[in-house]
Motif scaffolding. Structure first.
Motif, mmCIF file in Angstrom:
data_model
loop_
_atom_site.group_PDB
_atom_site.id
_atom_site.type_symbol
_atom_site.label_atom_id
_atom_site.label_comp_id
_atom_site.label_asym_id
_atom_site.label_seq_id
_atom_site.Cartn_x
_atom_site.Cartn_y
_atom_site.Cartn_z
ATOM 1 N N MET A 223 -4.825 -16.022 -18.139
ATOM 2 C CA MET A 223 -5.027 -14.703 -18.721
ATOM 3 C C MET A 223 -5.290 -13.698 -17.612
ATOM 4 S SD MET A 223 -7.571 -13.724 -21.821
ATOM 5 C CE MET A 223 -8.958 -13.177 -20.904
ATOM 6 N N HIS A 224 -4.578 -12.622 -17.651
ATOM 7 C CA HIS A 224 -4.754 -11.646 -16.604
ATOM 8 C C HIS A 224 -5.148 -10.289 -17.180
ATOM 9 C CE1 HIS A 224 -3.353 -8.804 -13.453
ATOM 10 N NE2 HIS A 224 -4.110 -9.636 -12.762
ATOM 11 N N ILE A 225 -6.311 -9.827 -16.784
ATOM 12 C CA ILE A 225 -6.755 -8.518 -17.296
ATOM 13 C C ILE A 225 -6.242 -7.443 -16.350
ATOM 14 C CG2 ILE A 225 -8.719 -7.081 -17.888
ATOM 15 C CD1 ILE A 225 -10.263 -9.784 -18.241
ATOM 16 N N LYS A 226 -5.579 -6.503 -16.936
ATOM 17 C CA LYS A 226 -5.032 -5.450 -16.092
ATOM 18 C C LYS A 226 -6.162 -4.526 -15.627
ATOM 19 C CE LYS A 226 -1.063 -2.514 -15.893
ATOM 20 N NZ LYS A 226 -0.436 -1.418 -16.624
ATOM 21 N N ASP A 227 -6.176 -4.224 -14.315
ATOM 22 C CA ASP A 227 -7.212 -3.328 -13.820
ATOM 23 C C ASP A 227 -7.013 -1.939 -14.385
ATOM 24 O OD1 ASP A 227 -8.149 -5.353 -12.337
ATOM 25 O OD2 ASP A 227 -7.176 -4.724 -10.461
ATOM 26 N N ASP A 228 -8.097 -1.364 -14.840
ATOM 27 C CA ASP A 228 -7.922 0.008 -15.325
ATOM 28 C C ASP A 228 -7.998 0.983 -14.159
ATOM 29 O OD1 ASP A 228 -10.537 0.624 -14.695
ATOM 30 O OD2 ASP A 228 -11.276 0.042 -16.661
ATOM 31 N N HIS A 229 -7.747 2.202 -14.496
ATOM 32 C CA HIS A 229 -7.650 3.260 -13.497
ATOM 33 C C HIS A 229 -8.876 3.337 -12.589
ATOM 34 C CE1 HIS A 229 -6.141 6.915 -11.875
ATOM 35 N NE2 HIS A 229 -7.224 7.591 -12.236
ATOM 36 N N TYR A 230 -10.076 3.289 -13.219
ATOM 37 C CA TYR A 230 -11.309 3.493 -12.440
ATOM 38 C C TYR A 230 -11.585 2.338 -11.503
ATOM 39 C CZ TYR A 230 -12.137 7.509 -15.361
ATOM 40 O OH TYR A 230 -12.011 8.704 -15.963
ATOM 41 N N THR A 231 -11.277 1.134 -12.002
ATOM 42 C CA THR A 231 -11.516 -0.011 -11.128
ATOM 43 C C THR A 231 -10.675 0.102 -9.865
ATOM 44 O OG1 THR A 231 -11.660 -1.257 -13.172
ATOM 45 C CG2 THR A 231 -11.704 -2.509 -11.114
ATOM 46 N N ARG A 232 -9.403 0.516 -10.090
ATOM 47 C CA ARG A 232 -8.543 0.625 -8.925
ATOM 48 C C ARG A 232 -9.021 1.718 -7.974
ATOM 49 N NH1 ARG A 232 -2.783 1.336 -10.846
ATOM 50 N NH2 ARG A 232 -3.707 1.192 -12.912
ATOM 51 N N MET A 233 -9.517 2.803 -8.565
ATOM 52 C CA MET A 233 -10.033 3.882 -7.712
ATOM 53 C C MET A 233 -11.232 3.409 -6.898
ATOM 54 S SD MET A 233 -9.977 7.681 -9.314
ATOM 55 C CE MET A 233 -11.648 8.087 -8.971
ATOM 56 N N LEU A 234 -12.096 2.680 -7.586
ATOM 57 C CA LEU A 234 -13.286 2.165 -6.893
ATOM 58 C C LEU A 234 -12.870 1.229 -5.764
ATOM 59 C CD1 LEU A 234 -16.439 1.968 -6.973
ATOM 60 C CD2 LEU A 234 -16.076 -0.231 -8.089
ATOM 61 N N GLN A 235 -11.879 0.387 -6.099
ATOM 62 C CA GLN A 235 -11.409 -0.545 -5.065
ATOM 63 C C GLN A 235 -10.853 0.214 -3.870
ATOM 64 O OE1 GLN A 235 -8.698 -3.150 -6.987
ATOM 65 N NE2 GLN A 235 -10.245 -4.751 -7.298
ATOM 66 N N GLY A 236 -10.060 1.204 -4.166
ATOM 67 C CA GLY A 236 -9.483 2.023 -3.090
ATOM 68 C C GLY A 236 -10.568 2.624 -2.223
ATOM 69 N N LEU A 237 -11.556 3.181 -2.889
ATOM 70 C CA LEU A 237 -12.661 3.822 -2.179
ATOM 71 C C LEU A 237 -13.401 2.788 -1.326
ATOM 72 C CD1 LEU A 237 -13.776 6.773 -2.322
ATOM 73 C CD2 LEU A 237 -15.671 5.792 -3.622
ATOM 74 N N ALA A 238 -13.679 1.641 -1.947
ATOM 75 C CA ALA A 238 -14.431 0.602 -1.246
ATOM 76 C C ALA A 238 -13.680 0.146 -0.006
ATOM 77 C CB ALA A 238 -14.685 -0.576 -2.165
ATOM 78 N N TYR A 239 -12.374 -0.063 -0.184
ATOM 79 C CA TYR A 239 -11.589 -0.503 0.969
ATOM 80 C C TYR A 239 -11.616 0.534 2.083
ATOM 81 C CZ TYR A 239 -9.698 -4.742 -1.068
ATOM 82 O OH TYR A 239 -9.576 -5.997 -1.578
ATOM 83 N N THR A 240 -11.451 1.814 1.694
ATOM 84 C CA THR A 240 -11.462 2.862 2.716
ATOM 85 C C THR A 240 -12.768 2.842 3.493
ATOM 86 O OG1 THR A 240 -10.512 4.116 0.902
ATOM 87 C CG2 THR A 240 -10.694 5.226 3.024
ATOM 88 N N VAL A 241 -13.873 2.776 2.734
ATOM 89 C CA VAL A 241 -15.179 2.795 3.408
ATOM 90 C C VAL A 241 -15.310 1.606 4.343
ATOM 91 C CG1 VAL A 241 -17.652 2.565 3.047
ATOM 92 C CG2 VAL A 241 -16.329 4.124 1.626
ATOM 93 N N ILE A 242 -14.913 0.434 3.843
ATOM 94 C CA ILE A 242 -15.073 -0.762 4.681
ATOM 95 C C ILE A 242 -14.172 -0.691 5.904
ATOM 96 C CG2 ILE A 242 -14.557 -3.235 4.763
ATOM 97 C CD1 ILE A 242 -15.893 -3.537 2.160
ATOM 98 N N ILE A 243 -12.954 -0.209 5.703
ATOM 99 C CA ILE A 243 -12.038 -0.110 6.844
ATOM 100 C C ILE A 243 -12.592 0.862 7.879
ATOM 101 C CG2 ILE A 243 -9.773 0.747 7.574
ATOM 102 C CD1 ILE A 243 -8.667 -0.511 4.985
ATOM 103 N N LEU A 244 -13.059 2.003 7.403
ATOM 104 C CA LEU A 244 -13.630 2.978 8.339
ATOM 105 C C LEU A 244 -14.835 2.379 9.059
ATOM 106 C CD1 LEU A 244 -13.438 6.394 6.465
ATOM 107 C CD2 LEU A 244 -12.106 5.593 8.422
ATOM 108 N N GLY A 245 -15.678 1.707 8.269
ATOM 109 C CA GLY A 245 -16.886 1.104 8.845
ATOM 110 C C GLY A 245 -16.539 0.086 9.907
ATOM 111 N N SER A 246 -15.573 -0.784 9.607
ATOM 112 C CA SER A 246 -15.275 -1.826 10.596
ATOM 113 C C SER A 246 -14.564 -1.230 11.808
ATOM 114 C CB SER A 246 -14.457 -2.957 9.982
ATOM 115 O OG SER A 246 -13.453 -2.432 9.164
ATOM 116 N N LEU A 247 -13.811 -0.155 11.575
ATOM 117 C CA LEU A 247 -13.182 0.517 12.722
ATOM 118 C C LEU A 247 -14.255 1.065 13.650
ATOM 119 C CD1 LEU A 247 -10.066 2.545 11.572
ATOM 120 C CD2 LEU A 247 -10.206 0.601 13.118
ATOM 121 N N ALA A 248 -15.273 1.678 13.051
ATOM 122 C CA ALA A 248 -16.357 2.248 13.854
ATOM 123 C C ALA A 248 -17.033 1.170 14.686
ATOM 124 C CB ALA A 248 -17.375 2.939 12.955
ATOM 125 N N CYS A 249 -17.069 -0.054 14.146
ATOM 126 C CA CYS A 249 -17.663 -1.148 14.922
ATOM 127 C C CYS A 249 -16.694 -1.684 15.958
ATOM 128 C CB CYS A 249 -18.082 -2.290 14.006
ATOM 129 S SG CYS A 249 -19.316 -1.835 12.810
#
Lengths: 532, 297
Positions: free
Chosen positions: B1-27
């Motif tokens: 069974m696969h639950i389709k991600d809704d709009h907000y989840t994907r936005m949150l994921q996008g945001l989270a990835y950006t923050v983590i990528i920026l953070g790890s770049l800074a390191c």
């Protein structure tokens, strides 16, 4: 009930005692090992002693019947081959003085803190390096060292004769001798350093004073826009201010904005806030405006020399002859087409001061267990050619060779375990046994020139006692860093206002009290030494 | 069974990835700069400054470090030895102390706890500590000087005590006693088994403290063969800076070649490298230990 409690406390006590003995056991084990090993050494020592006592009679009048190990403390890092050298030295010292030596090094990292701990913790140390920059006078005043006036004739009569009477006189603190000064005469006075090839190429004036130096830098700025006209780093006080005052005939690097001119040492005036200082600040402002002083100068952590040897900077405001020579030699291998020029300030001011005897020396800390043997050993180090050259240059043939009377390192300083003066033995240099690299001839020539105009260093014999204004001193140092350094680096637009703010903050920090007390001490010093 | 991600989840994921990528770049960026600098010719560093891509490629820095690898290797050995020994011994002492202090039937519990707690508030300061270590314990130039100070860290003892108190129910002591276990057996078979997560945490703290320690070397070790890794590195960089900056006033000759910028950077890489490679593999144990410690069931 009561009985039970008693038993229980007994149990805790025993456990505590056990735990303690465990700890003590670990520590004690260590010292136990030491004592056993020195005991066996001792036996061997006495055996050697009886053998050799007839062959080499002790040349000093001290009791050497008991074998000792001297603790010798040096600044800096030990050379790789130190164990070999130490063994060689100990073979001889064992035979002649029934003593062995352990050379300890502090490493350059936080050496000042370690130096303080070594002297204040009451450890048994027999010999320790002293200099003006390790606060010799202030430690001597506070009783950290042993006065050796009476020991000298007994333990090191030759050494006493070897060091000129005037030098013994110069190192006295409160009338007592606390250090054995080095007799090698050198100059660490400053001089202009510049790229001679560029000067010729653009037909610029040779720096001989402030004006010609500025003209030289103007020419560099115009013709070589990518180059820094002068090498600088964040140490503004030493690299701009004190060099400027040296050129203006001030006595030494005086603290707290005090001013004393070399011609009139008995007159103390306030340099901070004076027209003379304003002149300095204006010069620096002009230099900064012309781009000689970079905007981020207070953040530059490079060494002063690297930018010059790599071709990033075209000059240095001031450096001493020895270091100038090092740079010149380095450049001659990496960039043979470049040339460096040097003009000692002595020629500008009309006098040059060789280093004061306090600049390099060795003292016996007051907790030494074997002061007599330490001094006798130190005499060997200075006056016995074998000891001296072994500790200054290493083993001949392995570490160095002598060619036409010149010192030559075997291999490179990376592959060789003992480079020239690798033990940092600046204090026991003996001019009679010294070997120089061929490249050092340039320095010798400068020294000879300066010899003609030499005058004594007036400042270093002065022993400042800041115990009465320690808090104010610390506060003032902060104020200087925050308000004076930017001024001295020409970074403040309005000099008058900047100076006013600085003076105001300095006064709040207790400047007047410090200056009054310092002046009093200086006057007493001048009167005592008969300086006029 | 696969639950389709809704709009907000994907936005949150996008945001989270950006923050983590920026953070790890800074390191990562400063580290990349060090790697690049270690591969750049020294002259080029002084002349042009640091670049992400070496302006003038050169292996000179590493060559210098590895001409005499024995110094670095020996310092590695010392740090490894002190870290392992210190952590094992320290864990033993501190779990013992924690266990004893956690037992309610230990009469002088409060006195001892207070004594330990007191030292966290008031210390004697540097000079008395130095005198104690050198004059009374004679630890100068011994590995003991590197290991002893960390063995009984008050903060970690208190941590351990609290952990044992919460992880091991008091009733266990009694029941074990009834079954015939002695005090030491209770400690060894019960307390230690139940407080593994606590041990992992304290062990991690201890090991890191030992690995990063340079101050003990700085104060108590005169023999360069016994320098810890961190101090060895610190000292190499510092002495170069010091000798070069000693100022015009001293006249000390620069005769010996000082380590150049690229050498310093190469050394930093050599020193941190192995731990960097090792860390991803052992990291999961730490994470496990820490999370079990955090969730109290």
């Amino acid at each position: 009930m009561k009985k039970k409690a008693g038993r229980r406390s007994l149990v805790t006590l025993t456990t505590a005692a056990l735990a303690l003995s465990l700890l003590a056991g670990c520590g004690g084990n260590n010292s136990g090992n030491n004592s056993t090993s020195s005991e066996t050494d001792g036996n061997a020592g006495t055996a050697v002693k009886t053998d050799s006592s007839t062959a080499t009679p002790a040349d000093t009048g001290i009791d050497t019947s008991k074998k000792v190990e001297l603790q010798f403390y040096m600044l800096g890092d030990a050379p790789k081959d130190l164990p070999v050298i130490q063994e060689e030295i100990n073979k001889m010292a064992q035979e002649e003085l029934n003593a062995t030596v352990k050379f300890n090094y502090t490493s350059w990292t936080d050496w000042d803190q370690k130096y303080k701990l070594l002297l204040s913790s009451g450890q048994a140390i027999d010999l320790i390096f002293t200099a003006d920059w390790t606060q010799y006078q202030s430690y001597a005043k506070r009783g950290a060292f042993l006065a050796i006036d009476e020991l000298l004739p007994k333990a090191a009569p030759e050494l006493q004769k070897f060091v000129p009477e005037s030098m013994w006189e110069d190192v006295k603190v409160d009338g007592k001798i606390y250090t054995v000064p080095a007799t090698y005469k050198e100059y660490v006075t400053n001089g202009f350093v510049w790229r001679e090839d560029l000067r010729k190429k653009y037909n610029l004036p040779q720096p001989t004073d402030l004006a010609s130096y500025e003209a030289y830098m103007d020419g560099i700025a115009k013709n070589e826009p990518d180059m820094m006209p002068m090498s600088l780093n964040s140490d503004i006080g030493n690299n701009l201010h004190y060099i400027y005052t040296e050129l203006n005939k001030m006595v030494g690097a005086l603290p707290y904005g005090m001013g004393v001119k070399y011609e009139s040492p008995a007159t103390v005036y306030t340099y901070w806030g004076s027209d003379e200082q304003k002149e300095e600040l204006k010069t620096m402002k002009r230099w900064a405006d012309k781009g000689f002083i970079p905007k981020n100068v207070l953040n530059i952590k490079d060494t002063m020399q690297d930018p010059v040897t790599s071709g990033k900077a075209a000059s240095m405001f001031g450096d001493n002859p020895t270091r100038y020579n090092d740079m010149k030699m380095k450049i001659s291998t990496t960039h043979p087409d470049w040339e460096l020029g040097y003009y000692p300030f002595g020629k500008t001011t009309g006098y040059a001061t060789p280093v004061h005897p306090i600049h390099n020396g060795f003292a016996i800390p007051k907790n030494s267990k074997n002061p007599e043997r330490a001094l006798a050993f130190y005499q060997k180090l200075v006056l016995d050619k074998r000891y001296n050259q072994l500790t200054e240059y290493g083993i001949e043939g392995k570490n160095y060779t002598v060619e036409d009377g010149y010192y030559k390192l075997v291999g490179t300083s990376q592959s060789n375990g003992f480079s020239r003066e690798g033990m940092n033995g600046w204090a026991w240099r003996n001019p009679e046994f010294m070997l120089f690299d061929k490249g050092f001839d340039g320095v010798k020539a400068i020294f000879e020139e300066l010899d003609k105009i030499q005058k004594p260093d007036l400042f270093l014999g002065f022993a400042e006692d800041y115990s009465s204004y320690q808090a104010e001193k610390a506060a003032l140092e902060q104020v200087e860093k925050q308000y004076l350094f930017p001024l001295e680096a020409g970074l403040v637009d309005d000099i008058d206002k900047g100076l006013e703010t600085f003076m105001q903050k300095a006064k709040q920090a207790g400047l007047e009290k410090i200056q009054a007390e310092w002046t009093k001490q200086w006057n007493a010093y001048v009167a005592e030494k008969g300086i006029k | 069974m696969h639950i389709k991600d809704d709009h907000y989840t994907r936005m949150l994921q996008g945001l989270a990835y950006t923050v983590i990528i920026l953070g790890s770049l800074a390191c990562l960026i400063p580290f990349l700069l060090i790697i690049s600098a270690s591969l750049t010719a020294n002259d080029s560093i002084i002349k042009d400054g640091y670049h992400f891509i070496p302006a003038q490629f050169s292996l000179e820095g590493y060559k210098t470090v590895f001409t005499f690898p024995d110094e670095v290797l020996r310092a590695y050995g010392v740090t490894l030895f002190t870290t392992v020994t210190g952590t094992v011994l320290g864990l033993f002492f501190m779990t013992m102390a924690g266990y004893v202090l956690a037992r309610k039937d230990f009469k002088y519990r409060n006195t001892f706890s207070f004594y330990i707690y007191f030292t966290t508030l008031f210390g004697g300061g540097l000079v008395p500590w130095y005198i104690m270590m050198t004059k009374y314990l004679h630890l100068t130039d011994s590995y003991g000087a590197l290991i002893f100070p960390g063995l009984m860290t008050p903060f970690l003892i208190i941590l351990m005590k609290n952990f044992i108190r919460s992880a091991v129910p008091e009733e266990l002591f009694e029941s074990a006693k009834i079954d015939g276990a002695g005090d030491f057996k209770i400690y060894w078979r019960i307390v230690l088994q139940l407080s593994m997560p606590g041990i992992a945490t304290v062990g991690l703290f201890l090991a890191l403290a030992y690995w990063n320690d340079w101050f003990s070397s700085s104060l108590f070790i005169n023999d360069p063969h016994k320098y810890q890794l961190q101090f060895h590195l610190y000292n190499v960089i510092n002495s170069a800076a010091f000798i070069a900056n000693m100022g015009a006033g001293t006249g000390v000759s620069l005769g010996a070649d000082l380590p150049t910028e690229s050498t310093k950077m190469a050394m930093a890489i050599v020193v941190t490298g192995p731990i960097l490679f090792l860390y991803p593999f052992i990291q999961r144990y730490f994470v496990k230990g820490l999370t079990i410690g955090a969730v109290k069931g």
